[in-house]
Design an enzyme around this catalytic site. Structure first.
Site, PDB file in Angstrom:
ATOM      1  N   SER A  93      46.994  35.977  41.522  1.00 12.96           N
ATOM      2  CA  SER A  93      45.991  36.643  42.356  1.00 12.96           C
ATOM      3  C   SER A  93      45.901  36.062  43.768  1.00 12.96           C
ATOM      4  CB  SER A  93      44.618  36.578  41.678  1.00 12.96           C
ATOM      5  OG  SER A  93      44.166  35.247  41.669  1.00 12.96           O
ATOM      6  N   LYS A 130      39.875  31.837  44.177  1.00 13.08           N
ATOM      7  CA  LYS A 130      39.849  32.962  45.127  1.00 13.08           C
ATOM      8  C   LYS A 130      39.429  32.435  46.497  1.00 13.08           C
ATOM      9  CE  LYS A 130      40.623  36.381  42.161  1.00 13.08           C
ATOM     10  NZ  LYS A 130      41.163  35.456  41.162  1.00 13.08           N
TER      11      LYS A 130
END
Lengths: 175, 431
Positions: A93, A130
């Site tokens: 990700s 993230k």
């Protein structure tokens, strides 16, 4: 007559037992069979020395004179040892931020996360890595890979910053 | 020495083992969790949720099987390597508030700090809150802070902070209104006082001393006659007069114990010998780390004390060395031969181990006139080579006997062991 006292016993009392013990001691140490060695766990500090000045070829002075300090990778990569943890990446990700599967991240929990920091966060008690986005009063987590979704908090969901990523350790040649 | 103006902090991690597990496995948050002792025997740490289910400290797992199943209690093996690293960091953070001489790591999850020199310049409660917040942010561990004029008082303050949510985990008895202080002291049972314990508290209760306040109001010199100087000191400490100083250097070890219980039941002598040879080597390593020599060794074996169907078998034997030693081979030889004398056929053994006593510093040892130094030097060279291999390749790579080969009949069971996030191949995974 000379009487030698050893720990309260006279020589004549202990001498016979010494004679018996000595050959026993000298009968040799039996070495146990060596076990097979499989895994190496490095526990030493690796210091890479570096030269302060360029050394011209043929210059007679020994190079040691120029080595002032050794490079310590721990010192270079970790600013606050007490609050630093290392985690391993298990998703793609954050690929466009240079973070790939199996990369190791150095995480410093003592830092306050700012807008744009890459963070290890908890959403519903699950770990995720993230980019933290802080817009006005709203916080969300940005994935750095178009194939992954950004994380916006749902009703009742809580975002907990576990730590701020300060460094990516990327092994580029697997042995 | 008695001092009236000291300031002590006692900082203590709430449910240390469970809290450590939660840092690296957040899915355990808000759930009932217990951590078991070595070999998954007894519950040695409980989350607040588990305490609410009335799971008591130290209860054997089989006695609470029903509660565990009914309430989906999460059961974990103890991961001591991980707890030890978190503990090191916990103490390191606290030592940054003062100098090294003013910190005393009291246990894996407790730390005393002597803050006397800084009292004038700081708001004590604020400092306590700062410590709490820093440990929470840096390590993810929840702590309570107790502040008092003596170590005993700081312990009680910590207890008050833990039991009363209104304090926000920090209780400062130094600046508390005396009436409030009396009120809280009157609520706490005397058995909670540091150093009193169950035995003394019974005798105290028979004298009408039931609460901390009762004890604080007692006359120290009279109590000294009925108990000991320790009790008098405790009373002074409760009155805010410090009698127990920070201990900088732990007193040198009196004995080293290495024992563990087995994964299953062990009946064979050869298995027992393998196990005891490993514990002897563990003990030897600790002895060498401390720079000590050992003059005397005790070996012991035990059956399961919780088995109601067979009598408890518990035997030990003591042997002394002709010359104090720190050589693993001597210990293994001694332990395995001593085992011959205490082994009985037909017993299901649960545990065995060794105790090293008669310890003295190696540097100060006076050798006997007739010592065979050549032999001692040979053994020392061998041990140094072994130590070198252990620190480079891990302590299971070279040993005396087959005890480090995996999958022995007696190996410890740690079924529910969490990862150790401080080892390269066990790092936490993030997605």
């Amino acid at each position: 007559m000379l009487l030698i006292q050893v720990r309260g016993y006279s020589m004549s009392e202990i001498a016979p037992s010494i004679i018996q013990i000595k050959p026993y001691l000298q009968s040799g140490i039996v070495l146990s069979e060596a076990l097979s060695i499989k895994q190496v766990i490095p526990t030493t500090h690796l210091l890479v020395p570096y030269a302060l000045e360029k050394i011209s070829a043929g210059f007679p002075s020994p190079a040691q004179d120029y080595i002032d300090k050794a490079l310590d990778m721990n010192e270079h990569l970790i600013k606050n040892e007490t609050a630093t943890f290392i985690v391993k990446v298990a998703s793609l990700s954050m690929l466009n931020a240079g973070i790939d599967i199996d990369d190791e991240l150095i995480v410093d929990r003592s830092l306050d996360a700012k807008h744009g920091d890459i963070v290890v966060a908890l959403i519903d008690n699950d770990f995720t890595v993230k980019r933290l986005m802080i817009e006005e009063s709203r916080k969300w987590l940005k994935a750095e890979n178009p194939e992954y979704k950004n994380i916006y908090l749902q009703e009742g969901q809580e975002l907990i910053i576990w730590g701020v990523v300060t460094c990516i350790i990327k092994m580029i040649r697997n042995s | 020495m008695k001092h009236e103006n000291k300031v002590f902090f006692l900082i203590d991690v709430n449910n240390m083992y469970v809290s450590c597990e939660r840092v690296f496995d957040p899915s355990l948050n808000n759930k009932s969790v217990i951590v078991l002792s070595n070999n998954d025997g007894c519950a040695v740490a409980r989350s607040n949720e588990s305490k609410a289910l009335n799971i008591k400290m130290g209860v054997p797992l089989f006695q609470i099987k029903d509660i565990v199943q009914q309430h989906n209690v999460i059961v974990l093996s103890s991961n001591y390597a991980m707890y030890a690293e978190m503990s090191r960091r916990f103490h390191k953070i606290l030592s940054s508030y003062v100098t090294d001489e003013e910190v005393e790591p009291y246990s894996i999850d407790e730390c005393f700090v002597d803050f006397t020199a800084y009292e004038k310049n700081f708001d004590l409660e604020k400092v306590g809150q700062e410590m709490r917040q820093q440990i929470w942010k840096w390590l993810g561990l929840p702590v309570c802070v107790g502040i008092g004029r003596s170590k005993t008082e700081s312990k009680i303050a910590n207890h008050i902070a833990k039991k009363n949510p209104g304090f926000n985990s920090v209780c400062d008895l130094v600046n508390m209104d005396p009436c409030n202080k009396e009120y809280y002291f009157s609520l706490i049972e005397v058995s909670e006082v540091w150093g009193v314990g169950r035995k003394h508290s019974k005798k105290l209760q028979s004298m009408g001393i039931n609460t901390v306040l009762d004890l604080a109001c007692a006359e120290p010199r009279e109590m000294q006659k009925k108990f000991s100087i320790v009790m008098a000191r405790t009373i002074y400490e409760l009155q805010g007069i410090s009698c127990i100083e920070i201990e900088h250097t732990p007193p040198s070890k009196k004995q080293i114990v290495a024992s563990r219980s087995f994964g299953g039941r062990v009946t064979e002598l050869t298995d027992l010998k393998e196990a005891i040879s490993m514990y002897a080597q563990d003990a030897c390593k600790r002895l060498r780390d401390e720079g000590l020599l050992c003059g005397c060794m005790i070996a012991f074996v035990q059956s399961n004390p919780f088995d109601p169907n067979v009598p408890f078998y518990n035997k030990s034997i003591t042997g002394s060395f002709s010359e104090p030693t720190d050589c693993a081979i001597d210990f293994v030889k001694a332990a395995t031969s001593m085992l011959n004398d205490i082994y009985k056929e037909g017993i299901k053994y649960k545990k065995c181990g060794v105790v090293l006593t008669g310890l003295e510093p190696k540097s100060g040892h006076t050798y006997d006139l007739l010592t065979d130094f050549e032999h001692i030097e040979k053994k020392e060279c061998l041990m140094q080579a072994m130590d070198g291999i252990h620190s480079k390749f891990g302590k299971k790579k070279l040993g005396v006997g087959p005890c480090f080969i995996p999958g022995r009949n007696w190996s410890m069971s740690r079924d529910k062991l969490s990862r150790n996030p401080f080892i390269w191949d066990q790092l936490i995974l993030v997605k």
